[in-house]
Enzyme design. Sequence first.
Site, PDB file in Angstrom:
ATOM      1  N   TYR A  51       0.848  -1.280  -0.068  1.00  0.00           N
ATOM      2  CA  TYR A  51       0.043   0.091   0.001  1.00  0.00           C
ATOM      3  C   TYR A  51       0.937   1.351  -0.002  1.00  0.00           C
ATOM      4  O   TYR A  51       1.807   1.251   0.737  1.00  0.00           O
ATOM      5  CB  TYR A  51      -0.886   0.187   1.321  1.00  0.00           C
ATOM      6  CG  TYR A  51      -2.180  -0.033   0.897  1.00  0.00           C
ATOM      7  CD1 TYR A  51      -3.096   0.865  -0.004  1.00  0.00           C
ATOM      8  CD2 TYR A  51      -3.174  -1.189   1.566  1.00  0.00           C
ATOM      9  CE1 TYR A  51      -4.179   0.501  -0.418  1.00  0.00           C
ATOM     10  CE2 TYR A  51      -4.395  -1.524   1.179  1.00  0.00           C
ATOM     11  CZ  TYR A  51      -5.152  -0.479   0.120  1.00  0.00           C
ATOM     12  OH  TYR A  51      -6.428  -0.620  -0.044  1.00  0.00           O
ATOM     13  N   GLU A  53      -0.583   4.777  -0.435  1.00  0.00           N
ATOM     14  CA  GLU A  53      -1.248   5.992  -0.714  1.00  0.00           C
ATOM     15  C   GLU A  53      -0.510   7.163  -0.589  1.00  0.00           C
ATOM     16  O   GLU A  53       0.264   7.342   0.232  1.00  0.00           O
ATOM     17  CB  GLU A  53      -2.404   6.042   0.360  1.00  0.00           C
ATOM     18  CG  GLU A  53      -3.537   5.281  -0.278  1.00  0.00           C
ATOM     19  CD  GLU A  53      -4.690   5.125   0.876  1.00  0.00           C
ATOM     20  OE1 GLU A  53      -4.775   5.970   1.698  1.00  0.00           O
ATOM     21  OE2 GLU A  53      -5.455   4.165   0.619  1.00  0.00           O
ATOM     22  N   ASP A 197      -7.086  13.112 -25.228  1.00  0.00           N
ATOM     23  CA  ASP A 197      -7.300  11.849 -25.099  1.00  0.00           C
ATOM     24  C   ASP A 197      -6.747  11.042 -25.890  1.00  0.00           C
ATOM     25  O   ASP A 197      -7.110  10.931 -26.951  1.00  0.00           O
ATOM     26  CB  ASP A 197      -8.673  11.364 -24.673  1.00  0.00           C
ATOM     27  CG  ASP A 197      -8.892   9.786 -24.240  1.00  0.00           C
ATOM     28  OD1 ASP A 197      -8.037   9.252 -24.466  1.00  0.00           O
ATOM     29  OD2 ASP A 197      -9.977   9.620 -23.583  1.00  0.00           O
ATOM     30  N   THR A 223      -4.596   5.784 -21.796  1.00  0.00           N
ATOM     31  CA  THR A 223      -4.462   4.511 -21.489  1.00  0.00           C
ATOM     32  C   THR A 223      -2.889   3.842 -21.709  1.00  0.00           C
ATOM     33  O   THR A 223      -2.501   4.113 -22.886  1.00  0.00           O
ATOM     34  CB  THR A 223      -5.453   3.628 -21.540  1.00  0.00           C
ATOM     35  OG1 THR A 223      -5.776   3.527 -23.029  1.00  0.00           O
ATOM     36  CG2 THR A 223      -6.823   3.903 -20.868  1.00  0.00           C
ATOM     37  N   LYS A 226      -3.012   0.142 -24.810  1.00  0.00           N
ATOM     38  CA  LYS A 226      -3.150   0.027 -25.976  1.00  0.00           C
ATOM     39  C   LYS A 226      -2.179  -0.182 -27.061  1.00  0.00           C
ATOM     40  O   LYS A 226      -1.321  -0.837 -26.908  1.00  0.00           O
ATOM     41  CB  LYS A 226      -4.353   1.209 -26.350  1.00  0.00           C
ATOM     42  CG  LYS A 226      -5.703   0.868 -25.757  1.00  0.00           C
ATOM     43  CD  LYS A 226      -6.614   2.098 -26.160  1.00  0.00           C
ATOM     44  CE  LYS A 226      -8.020   1.700 -25.466  1.00  0.00           C
ATOM     45  NZ  LYS A 226      -8.087   2.859 -24.286  1.00  0.00           N
ATOM     46  N   ARG A 232      -2.684  -2.677 -17.981  1.00  0.00           N
ATOM     47  CA  ARG A 232      -3.835  -1.774 -17.846  1.00  0.00           C
ATOM     48  C   ARG A 232      -3.789  -0.717 -16.954  1.00  0.00           C
ATOM     49  O   ARG A 232      -3.523  -0.875 -15.754  1.00  0.00           O
ATOM     50  CB  ARG A 232      -5.105  -2.670 -17.651  1.00  0.00           C
ATOM     51  CG  ARG A 232      -5.239  -3.804 -18.429  1.00  0.00           C
ATOM     52  CD  ARG A 232      -6.752  -4.275 -18.357  1.00  0.00           C
ATOM     53  NE  ARG A 232      -7.765  -3.855 -19.028  1.00  0.00           N
ATOM     54  CZ  ARG A 232      -7.932  -3.812 -20.370  1.00  0.00           C
ATOM     55  NH1 ARG A 232      -7.343  -4.821 -20.844  1.00  0.00           N
ATOM     56  NH2 ARG A 232      -8.820  -3.422 -21.149  1.00  0.00           N
TER      57      ARG A 232
END
Length: 440
Positions: A51, A53, A197, A223, A226, A232
Amino acid sequence: MTKLLKIDTHIAKLIKLETDRQKDVLEMIPSENYASTAVREAVGSILTNKYSEGYASRRYYQGNRYVDEIELIAVERAKKLFGTPHANVQPYSGSPANSAVYFALLAPGAKIMGLKLSAGGHLTHGHPDVTFSGHYYKTVQYNVEPNGIIDMNKAETQAKSEKPDMIVVGTTAYPRNLDWKRWRKIADQTGSLVLADISHIAGLISAGVLESPVPYVDVVMFTTHKTMRGPRGAVILVTEKGFKRDPDMGKKIDKAIFPGLQGGPHDNVTAGIAVCFKEAETAAFRNYAKQVLVNAKLLSDVLQKEGLTITTGGTDNHLMVIDLRPQKVIGNIVAEALEVANIVVNYNTVPHDSNPPMYPSGIRLGTPAITTRGMKEREMKKIGKWISLVIQEVVHYRLPEAKEERNKFVKNVNGEVWKNKKLLGLGKEVRTFARKFPLP
Ligand code: DSN
């Protein structure tokens, strides 16, 4: 996967079956690709246990000295690859990244102008009905002309009359180059922010084979799975222009991602993103990107020679949309028949489609994944002919006029195509062909 096979045989077997499926088919959904083994090793690593954060050196958890270094490497590589002063590599995927940009830079109720979904835009670019972007913001959508191309004069008139707070320039099913410079000029006259985008084309831009929006827009997002060929995930970049407009833009984006929208970043994915950026710096990746374009152009030429209609008459990038209106068959049936033949695409609307999105008149296909497998011009010629053969085989199926009959019709036809001997025979041929091109 020896451990997985022991602990959960069912899931292990399904992953094995999916592996075989991926080897057997020509993957032509233009938003899919194959991540390298190095990327997958990073994603499957022990980093999934952590973790973290916050951001490097400002975490809310102890034990982040290595994670900090990994995230900083990913950030520095993103900045270098795209030439921006700021990068955030924590977005879980494209929709959260777009949400974060809106939350960071727009007040609730502000106006977003984006390309209509049916014209090749994205749901999060202000679809008025079904996403947060249409619920929490005012939205205005621009369209393409009947020839499939964005008319920049019309876009300018629309922007001047609507005065959006943000213009989103980005696409998921648009085969032509985007006029970044002109969009900037328009936005300068309307006072709008510009978000690019580039999810579909990030890898092609990083390789220098398509023009970069970075000199023209305020914020860029993409992203990573692709054409970028990573895991991902997603990245948000703030440009020099963005910082000139608002020196706090980087901080605002970071705060919108965490704590605004997300919790802990997926550190295993961050490592995978860092690795894909390293791969993208190589000559091999640049050659790959060039070949993606060569393959797409040739494939669209072959399909047109076969008598098929490609929206806009061709492609400048990695994808194309076949307009099946002349054949009077819907995309759903063609996509299913192609899957029987081991060619995987998705059904898609065409510009000004009179059919509903559930039964659209087109299919969308692209070359990123098959190019990763090493396919070139010779293979495109074969694939184009196969696609045409499949369409001929299902061309007689007509969508019923009565709406209540449509669902049953598609189900029945899809059942029939899986029994079609010609398609099944072609499927075998395609599988033998595909297996000659190994996955990474
Ligand atoms: N789902 C992506 C695509 O297929 O283009 C867009 O988010």
